[in-house]
Design a protein around this motif. Sequence first.
Motif, PDB file in Angstrom:
ATOM      1  N   LEU A  29       0.759  -1.157  -0.023  1.00 17.00           N
ATOM      2  CA  LEU A  29      -0.030   0.078   0.178  1.00 17.00           C
ATOM      3  C   LEU A  29       1.041   1.347   0.046  1.00 17.00           C
ATOM      4  CD1 LEU A  29      -2.740  -0.942   2.834  1.00 17.00           C
ATOM      5  CD2 LEU A  29      -2.820  -1.021   0.228  1.00 17.00           C
ATOM      6  N   LEU A  30       0.646   2.095  -0.899  1.00 15.11           N
ATOM      7  CA  LEU A  30       1.340   3.351  -0.778  1.00 15.11           C
ATOM      8  C   LEU A  30       0.996   4.217   0.351  1.00 15.11           C
ATOM      9  CD1 LEU A  30       2.814   5.642  -2.504  1.00 15.11           C
ATOM     10  CD2 LEU A  30       0.700   6.372  -3.413  1.00 15.11           C
ATOM     11  N   HIS A  31       2.100   4.570   1.349  1.00 12.32           N
ATOM     12  CA  HIS A  31       2.111   5.281   2.402  1.00 12.32           C
ATOM     13  C   HIS A  31       1.271   4.388   3.420  1.00 12.32           C
ATOM     14  CE1 HIS A  31       4.098   9.012   1.151  1.00 12.32           C
ATOM     15  NE2 HIS A  31       3.101   8.844  -0.162  1.00 12.32           N
ATOM     16  N   GLU A  32       1.396   3.108   3.235  1.00 16.08           N
ATOM     17  CA  GLU A  32       0.586   2.088   4.172  1.00 16.08           C
ATOM     18  C   GLU A  32      -0.723   2.455   4.406  1.00 16.08           C
ATOM     19  OE1 GLU A  32       2.716   2.520   7.972  1.00 16.08           O
ATOM     20  OE2 GLU A  32       4.734   1.526   7.067  1.00 16.08           O
ATOM     21  N   ARG A  33      -1.325   2.797   3.159  1.00 21.61           N
ATOM     22  CA  ARG A  33      -2.760   3.204   3.265  1.00 21.61           C
ATOM     23  C   ARG A  33      -3.491   3.087   1.830  1.00 21.61           C
ATOM     24  NH1 ARG A  33      -6.479   5.868   6.870  1.00 21.61           N
ATOM     25  NH2 ARG A  33      -8.010   6.662   5.656  1.00 21.61           N
ATOM     26  N   ILE A  34      -2.797   3.351   0.769  1.00 22.91           N
ATOM     27  CA  ILE A  34      -3.460   3.652  -0.446  1.00 22.91           C
ATOM     28  C   ILE A  34      -3.262   2.603  -1.345  1.00 22.91           C
ATOM     29  CG2 ILE A  34      -3.667   5.341  -2.555  1.00 22.91           C
ATOM     30  CD1 ILE A  34      -4.571   6.651  -0.007  1.00 22.91           C
ATOM     31  N   ASP A  35      -4.347   2.046  -1.775  1.00 19.65           N
ATOM     32  CA  ASP A  35      -4.269   0.893  -2.777  1.00 19.65           C
ATOM     33  C   ASP A  35      -4.489   1.471  -4.270  1.00 19.65           C
ATOM     34  OD1 ASP A  35      -4.726  -1.334  -4.353  1.00 19.65           O
ATOM     35  OD2 ASP A  35      -5.963  -2.431  -3.114  1.00 19.65           O
ATOM     36  N   SER A  36      -3.188   1.784  -4.815  1.00 22.17           N
ATOM     37  CA  SER A  36      -3.132   2.542  -6.028  1.00 22.17           C
ATOM     38  C   SER A  36      -3.665   1.714  -7.054  1.00 22.17           C
ATOM     39  CB  SER A  36      -1.652   2.663  -6.158  1.00 22.17           C
ATOM     40  OG  SER A  36      -1.417   3.593  -5.234  1.00 22.17           O
ATOM     41  N   ASP A  37      -3.561   0.424  -7.110  1.00 18.45           N
ATOM     42  CA  ASP A  37      -4.089  -0.528  -8.043  1.00 18.45           C
ATOM     43  C   ASP A  37      -5.640  -0.506  -7.961  1.00 18.45           C
ATOM     44  OD1 ASP A  37      -1.387  -1.370  -7.130  1.00 18.45           O
ATOM     45  OD2 ASP A  37      -1.561  -3.198  -8.721  1.00 18.45           O
ATOM     46  N   ARG A  38      -6.135  -0.754  -6.918  1.00 20.34           N
ATOM     47  CA  ARG A  38      -7.799  -0.786  -6.855  1.00 20.34           C
ATOM     48  C   ARG A  38      -8.462   0.639  -7.184  1.00 20.34           C
ATOM     49  NH1 ARG A  38     -11.015   1.716  -3.651  1.00 20.34           N
ATOM     50  NH2 ARG A  38      -9.419   2.406  -2.039  1.00 20.34           N
ATOM     51  N   ASN A  39      -7.690   1.769  -7.023  1.00 14.17           N
ATOM     52  CA  ASN A  39      -8.074   3.170  -7.331  1.00 14.17           C
ATOM     53  C   ASN A  39      -8.345   3.169  -9.125  1.00 14.17           C
ATOM     54  OD1 ASN A  39      -8.388   3.706  -4.564  1.00 14.17           O
ATOM     55  ND2 ASN A  39      -6.753   5.406  -4.860  1.00 14.17           N
ATOM     56  N   THR A 227      -4.910   9.733  -9.035  1.00 14.24           N
ATOM     57  CA  THR A 227      -5.650   8.655  -8.778  1.00 14.24           C
ATOM     58  C   THR A 227      -5.362   7.946  -7.553  1.00 14.24           C
ATOM     59  OG1 THR A 227      -4.299   7.028 -10.099  1.00 14.24           O
ATOM     60  CG2 THR A 227      -5.963   8.183 -11.345  1.00 14.24           C
ATOM     61  N   CYS A 228      -4.016   8.353  -6.808  1.00 20.24           N
ATOM     62  CA  CYS A 228      -3.787   7.629  -5.573  1.00 20.24           C
ATOM     63  C   CYS A 228      -4.283   8.259  -4.452  1.00 20.24           C
ATOM     64  CB  CYS A 228      -2.419   7.268  -5.587  1.00 20.24           C
ATOM     65  SG  CYS A 228      -1.368   9.077  -5.716  1.00 20.24           S
ATOM     66  N   TYR A 229      -3.805   9.701  -4.269  1.00 19.26           N
ATOM     67  CA  TYR A 229      -4.061  10.273  -3.307  1.00 19.26           C
ATOM     68  C   TYR A 229      -4.099  11.740  -3.679  1.00 19.26           C
ATOM     69  CZ  TYR A 229       0.551  11.478  -1.968  1.00 19.26           C
ATOM     70  OH  TYR A 229       2.136  11.938  -2.079  1.00 19.26           O
ATOM     71  N   THR A 230      -4.762  12.777  -2.879  1.00 14.51           N
ATOM     72  CA  THR A 230      -4.858  14.256  -3.194  1.00 14.51           C
ATOM     73  C   THR A 230      -4.197  15.131  -2.010  1.00 14.51           C
ATOM     74  OG1 THR A 230      -6.814  14.528  -2.443  1.00 14.51           O
ATOM     75  CG2 THR A 230      -6.587  13.437  -4.598  1.00 14.51           C
ATOM     76  N   GLN A 231      -3.882  16.464  -2.454  1.00 13.45           N
ATOM     77  CA  GLN A 231      -3.331  17.148  -1.636  1.00 13.45           C
ATOM     78  C   GLN A 231      -4.745  17.906  -0.941  1.00 13.45           C
ATOM     79  OE1 GLN A 231      -0.511  17.818  -0.231  1.00 13.45           O
ATOM     80  NE2 GLN A 231       0.737  16.622  -1.406  1.00 13.45           N
TER      81      GLN A 231
END
Length: 301
Positions: A29-39, A227-231
Motif C-alpha cells: 500500500l502506498l504510504h501504508e494506506r493507499i491501494d493504487s491498483d484498486r483506485n 488517482t492515488c491520493y490528493t493534497q
Amino acid sequence: MNAFDGQFPAPDHFILHLSDTHFVGDGELLHERIDSDRNLAELFEGFARSNTRPEAIVFTGDLADTGRDDAYARLRALVGPAAEALGAQVIWVMGNHDERVAFRRGLLDQDGDDSEPVDRVFDINGLRIIALDSTVPGHHHGEISDEQLAWLADVLSTPAPDGTLIALHHPPVPSPLGLLALVELKDQDRLAEVIRGTDVRGILGGHLHYSTNSMFAGVPVSVASATCYTQDLTVAYPGARGQDGAQSYNLVHVYGDRVLHSIVPIGQFPTVYEMTPEMLEGFMKMSAEERLEAANASLQS
C-alpha cells in the motif's frame, strides 16, 4: 452531431487525462494506506459505464512510485485491456517518481540503458499530442533542457491539422501550497518562449495531486488530480497534507475553437435523479416545448 441540437457540435477529439497513479510493489500500500491498483481499476470500471470512447488515454507521470519494474508491469497489465476495450491509444509521460530506463523497458518495450529524456510525438487523428519529459533524475523539481526546447521548437514549427496538446508532469502554474514551490518546473519563461504563437491549444499536467487550471504563454493549462491520493488545499500554510479522498481524472473534449476539461471523481455516490438512455429515446420524440417541461419536472422531483 449534438443529439439535443444545442449550440455546439460534437467535439472533434476526446481524450482521457489521468495522472499520478504511483503504483508500488505487488501487495503493498502506498504510504501504508493507499491501494493504487484498486483506485485505478475502479476508475476504469466507472468510466466503462459511460459508453463513450476516447481516442487516447494520457497519463501525465508518476506512474510507478519508485520506478519498480514490477509496478510498471502491473500498471500496464491493468491499463492495456481497459484501453483496448475502449479502442484508445495509451500515452505515457514521465514523472519525477519514474525511472527512465525502467519506464522505457516496462511501458515502451525498449531494451537497453537509455537514460535520455523520454520525449515523443503522437498523431491522434489529426490532433498532435507531445509527451514532454520534464523530469530531472534524482530530483523532484522539473526542468526542460536546451536540447529539449530546440526539439520542441522544431516539432511546433509545422502546425498539426487540429492543433497540439503538450502533456508533461510538472505543470507551469503557481500553487496555493507553499511546499510545491520547491518542486515546481524551473525556468518556465524559456518554455513560454517556445510555445507562444504556435498551434499549442492546451497543456496537460499532473504532479500537484489536485485539479487546477491556469494560463501559460497564452495557452490554457489543465492539471489532473492524482488517482492515488490528493493534497488538502485547506491545510495550514505553508504545510502539506496528503488525503485519501477526492481522487479524480479529467475528460478532455477538443472542439474547433476551444478545449473543454471536465473533472470526474473516482467512486460511486448516491443517486439523486437519473434519466436512462431508454427514457431519453422517448424524450427525443417530444417537441421542444414538451422536452423543456419534462426536463424541468425531472430536475424538480
